[in-house]
Design a protein around this motif. Structure first.
Motif, PDB file in Angstrom:
ATOM      1  N   GLY A 164      10.607  68.808  47.481  1.00  0.00           N
ATOM      2  CA  GLY A 164      11.030  69.931  46.664  1.00  0.00           C
ATOM      3  C   GLY A 164      10.967  69.632  45.177  1.00  0.00           C
ATOM      4  N   ALA A 165      11.509  70.560  44.396  1.00  0.00           N
ATOM      5  CA  ALA A 165      11.429  70.484  42.929  1.00  0.00           C
ATOM      6  C   ALA A 165      12.616  69.775  42.295  1.00  0.00           C
ATOM      7  CB  ALA A 165      11.302  71.887  42.354  1.00  0.00           C
ATOM      8  N   GLY A 166      13.588  69.344  43.123  1.00  0.00           N
ATOM      9  CA  GLY A 166      14.722  68.623  42.584  1.00  0.00           C
ATOM     10  C   GLY A 166      15.858  69.539  42.166  1.00  0.00           C
ATOM     11  N   ASP A 167      16.607  69.093  41.180  1.00  0.00           N
ATOM     12  CA  ASP A 167      17.817  69.778  40.731  1.00  0.00           C
ATOM     13  C   ASP A 167      17.439  70.917  39.798  1.00  0.00           C
ATOM     14  OD1 ASP A 167      20.396  70.438  40.213  1.00  0.00           O
ATOM     15  OD2 ASP A 167      20.959  68.548  39.278  1.00  0.00           O
ATOM     16  N   ILE A 168      17.325  72.138  40.318  1.00  0.00           N
ATOM     17  CA  ILE A 168      16.878  73.286  39.545  1.00  0.00           C
ATOM     18  C   ILE A 168      17.885  74.422  39.671  1.00  0.00           C
ATOM     19  CG2 ILE A 168      14.425  72.722  39.685  1.00  0.00           C
ATOM     20  CD1 ILE A 168      14.183  74.766  41.949  1.00  0.00           C
ATOM     21  N   ALA A 169      17.833  75.379  38.743  1.00  0.00           N
ATOM     22  CA  ALA A 169      18.737  76.528  38.739  1.00  0.00           C
ATOM     23  C   ALA A 169      18.047  77.825  39.106  1.00  0.00           C
ATOM     24  CB  ALA A 169      19.383  76.672  37.359  1.00  0.00           C
ATOM     25  N   SER A 170      16.729  77.806  39.271  1.00  0.00           N
ATOM     26  CA  SER A 170      15.975  79.044  39.428  1.00  0.00           C
ATOM     27  C   SER A 170      15.767  79.452  40.878  1.00  0.00           C
ATOM     28  CB  SER A 170      14.609  78.898  38.757  1.00  0.00           C
ATOM     29  OG  SER A 170      13.912  77.778  39.281  1.00  0.00           O
ATOM     30  N   SER A 171      15.841  78.527  41.837  1.00  0.00           N
ATOM     31  CA  SER A 171      15.541  78.849  43.226  1.00  0.00           C
ATOM     32  C   SER A 171      16.275  77.894  44.157  1.00  0.00           C
ATOM     33  CB  SER A 171      14.026  78.747  43.478  1.00  0.00           C
ATOM     34  OG  SER A 171      13.711  79.056  44.811  1.00  0.00           O
ATOM     35  N   ALA A 172      17.000  78.458  45.138  1.00  0.00           N
ATOM     36  CA  ALA A 172      17.639  77.639  46.170  1.00  0.00           C
ATOM     37  C   ALA A 172      16.584  77.349  47.239  1.00  0.00           C
ATOM     38  CB  ALA A 172      18.834  78.362  46.766  1.00  0.00           C
ATOM     39  N   GLN A 173      15.908  76.245  47.096  1.00  0.00           N
ATOM     40  CA  GLN A 173      14.785  75.929  47.969  1.00  0.00           C
ATOM     41  C   GLN A 173      15.248  75.512  49.370  1.00  0.00           C
ATOM     42  OE1 GLN A 173      12.684  72.859  45.602  1.00  0.00           O
ATOM     43  NE2 GLN A 173      11.135  74.420  45.202  1.00  0.00           N
ATOM     44  N   ASN A 174      14.380  75.733  50.357  1.00  0.00           N
ATOM     45  CA  ASN A 174      14.587  75.245  51.716  1.00  0.00           C
ATOM     46  C   ASN A 174      13.319  74.522  52.165  1.00  0.00           C
ATOM     47  OD1 ASN A 174      17.186  76.606  52.074  1.00  0.00           O
ATOM     48  ND2 ASN A 174      15.991  78.489  52.128  1.00  0.00           N
ATOM     49  N   GLY A 175      13.470  73.284  52.597  1.00  0.00           N
ATOM     50  CA  GLY A 175      12.296  72.519  53.023  1.00  0.00           C
ATOM     51  C   GLY A 175      11.645  73.113  54.253  1.00  0.00           C
ATOM     52  N   ILE A 176      12.445  73.303  55.316  1.00  0.00           N
ATOM     53  CA  ILE A 176      11.996  73.949  56.549  1.00  0.00           C
ATOM     54  C   ILE A 176      13.030  74.999  56.925  1.00  0.00           C
ATOM     55  CG2 ILE A 176      11.485  73.653  59.003  1.00  0.00           C
ATOM     56  CD1 ILE A 176      10.671  70.753  58.358  1.00  0.00           C
ATOM     57  N   GLN A 177      12.578  76.188  57.262  1.00  0.00           N
ATOM     58  CA  GLN A 177      13.466  77.287  57.631  1.00  0.00           C
ATOM     59  C   GLN A 177      13.018  77.891  58.956  1.00  0.00           C
ATOM     60  OE1 GLN A 177      14.084  80.312  54.577  1.00  0.00           O
ATOM     61  NE2 GLN A 177      14.081  81.922  56.117  1.00  0.00           N
ATOM     62  N   ILE A 178      13.954  77.978  59.918  1.00  0.00           N
ATOM     63  CA  ILE A 178      13.743  78.701  61.171  1.00  0.00           C
ATOM     64  C   ILE A 178      14.769  79.831  61.171  1.00  0.00           C
ATOM     65  CG2 ILE A 178      13.545  78.562  63.669  1.00  0.00           C
ATOM     66  CD1 ILE A 178      11.692  76.605  62.370  1.00  0.00           C
ATOM     67  N   SER A 179      14.323  81.087  61.254  1.00  0.00           N
ATOM     68  CA  SER A 179      15.256  82.163  60.940  1.00  0.00           C
ATOM     69  C   SER A 179      14.955  83.464  61.674  1.00  0.00           C
ATOM     70  CB  SER A 179      15.242  82.428  59.426  1.00  0.00           C
ATOM     71  OG  SER A 179      13.933  82.646  58.942  1.00  0.00           O
ATOM     72  N   ARG A 180      16.008  84.297  61.740  1.00  0.00           N
ATOM     73  CA  ARG A 180      15.945  85.688  62.195  1.00  0.00           C
ATOM     74  C   ARG A 180      15.314  85.825  63.587  1.00  0.00           C
ATOM     75  NH1 ARG A 180      14.665  85.607  56.722  1.00  0.00           N
ATOM     76  NH2 ARG A 180      16.242  86.601  55.419  1.00  0.00           N
ATOM     77  N   GLY A 181      15.853  85.090  64.537  1.00  0.00           N
ATOM     78  CA  GLY A 181      15.389  85.192  65.907  1.00  0.00           C
ATOM     79  C   GLY A 181      14.216  84.312  66.259  1.00  0.00           C
TER      80      GLY A 181
END
Length: 296
Positions: A164-181
């Motif tokens: 990821g981009a490290g300690d940033i304020a612009s985006s709450a990053q997710n490395g891997i996301q499994i979502s919504r069913g």
């Protein structure tokens, strides 16, 4: 289809079964052209601007394997439509041994940019890829918000290196996301350098959101705000049956965070140096099992 070494400045749309084999990720490069056309279909109300679109006519209509390329987005930042390296829709297959880079902006300036996106009607194995310089998500496997039980999307995500981009304020990053069913297994990935300075949201190495029976195991997570985050939006804890086991999590604020999710199993993890909690269980999280973890 065997692709010789070289740099190809183009956008690909694949609508039939095939294997696309590069000569090697370091020498076979698909690079963003000056103009990128959005997909004609949408997912949860938005299209994609993607360098490689794999799109079948109906669920699981085609099988496409992509191996041995650098997919370079040149940081042509755009959140609308979503700017993405590879998208699978109504398609099965494999994404392996690729370098997927620069889908966002430098520096990261907002909720934009994804490495790989897998959506409805798809079953994809994603393995041995290196993914960096993305804006919002490294790998996203995402179902349908309006019908979670019939999302019909699954992925096996293993042995990838995601930075990821490290300690940033612009985006709450997710490395891997499994979502919504969506369903799947996330294993043996190395994920690092993911943090978000505001307190409104949490960035996560691995996010399991509004879905059931996902297994997250044997991953290595370094310097991620939350190592593994299992969460549901509903206060009743509708998300159930997820497993977080045998992961190594170092230098997080929260090693494992379970929120509004029932029957989550957290076991056998090694969590070192978390500044807030090794394991945190929030409201609406009934019948959580926490056992055999090492927390330092």
């Amino acid at each position: 289809i065997n692709v010789a070494a070289g740099t190809y400045k183009e956008q690909l749309v694949i609508d039939k079964s095939l294997t696309l084999q590069g000569a090697g990720a370091n020498t076979t490069i698909i690079q963003a052209p000056d103009t990128i056309t959005a997909t004609t279909w949408s997912h949860r109300g938005a299209a994609f601007q993607t360098l490689v679109e794999v799109n079948g006519a109906t669920a699981h209509d085609i099988t496409v394997n992509i191996k041995g390329f650098t997919i370079n987005g040149l940081n042509k930042s755009s959140a609308d439509p979503r700017y993405t390296g590879i998208v699978y829709h109504n398609a099965d297959g494999t994404i392996s041994n690729n370098i997927i880079t620069k889908f966002g902006s430098t520096p990261t300036i907002g909720e934009d940019g994804w490495g790989v996106f897998v959506v409805e009607g798809s079953d994809v194995t994603i393995s041995n890829n290196t993914i960096d310089n993305w804006g919002k998500g490294g790998i996203v496997v995402d179902g349908n918000d309006t019908d979670l039980t019939n999302s019909d999307v699954n992925a096996t995500v293993s042995d990838n290196i995601i930075t990821g981009a490290g300690d940033i304020a612009s985006s709450a990053q997710n490395g891997i996301q499994i979502s919504r069913g969506a369903t799947g297994t996330v294993s043996r990935n190395t994920i690092s350098n993911i943090d978000f300075t505001p307190t409104t949201y949490s960035a996560a190495g691995i996010l399991v959101y509004k879905t059931d029976d996902v297994t997250v195991t044997n991953n290595t997570l370094n310097n991620t705000e939350t190592g593994v985050y299992v969460q549901d939006q509903n206060t009743s804890g509708d998300t159930t049956g997820n497993v977080v086991s045998d992961n190594t999590i170092t230098g997080s604020k929260y090693g494992v965070y379970v929120l509004r999710s029932s029957k989550t199993q957290v076991s056998g993890n090694t969590i070192d140096g978390s500044t807030y909690f090794g394991v945190r269980v929030g409201s609406g999280s009934a019948n959580t099992t926490i056992e055999n973890n090492t927390i330092k």
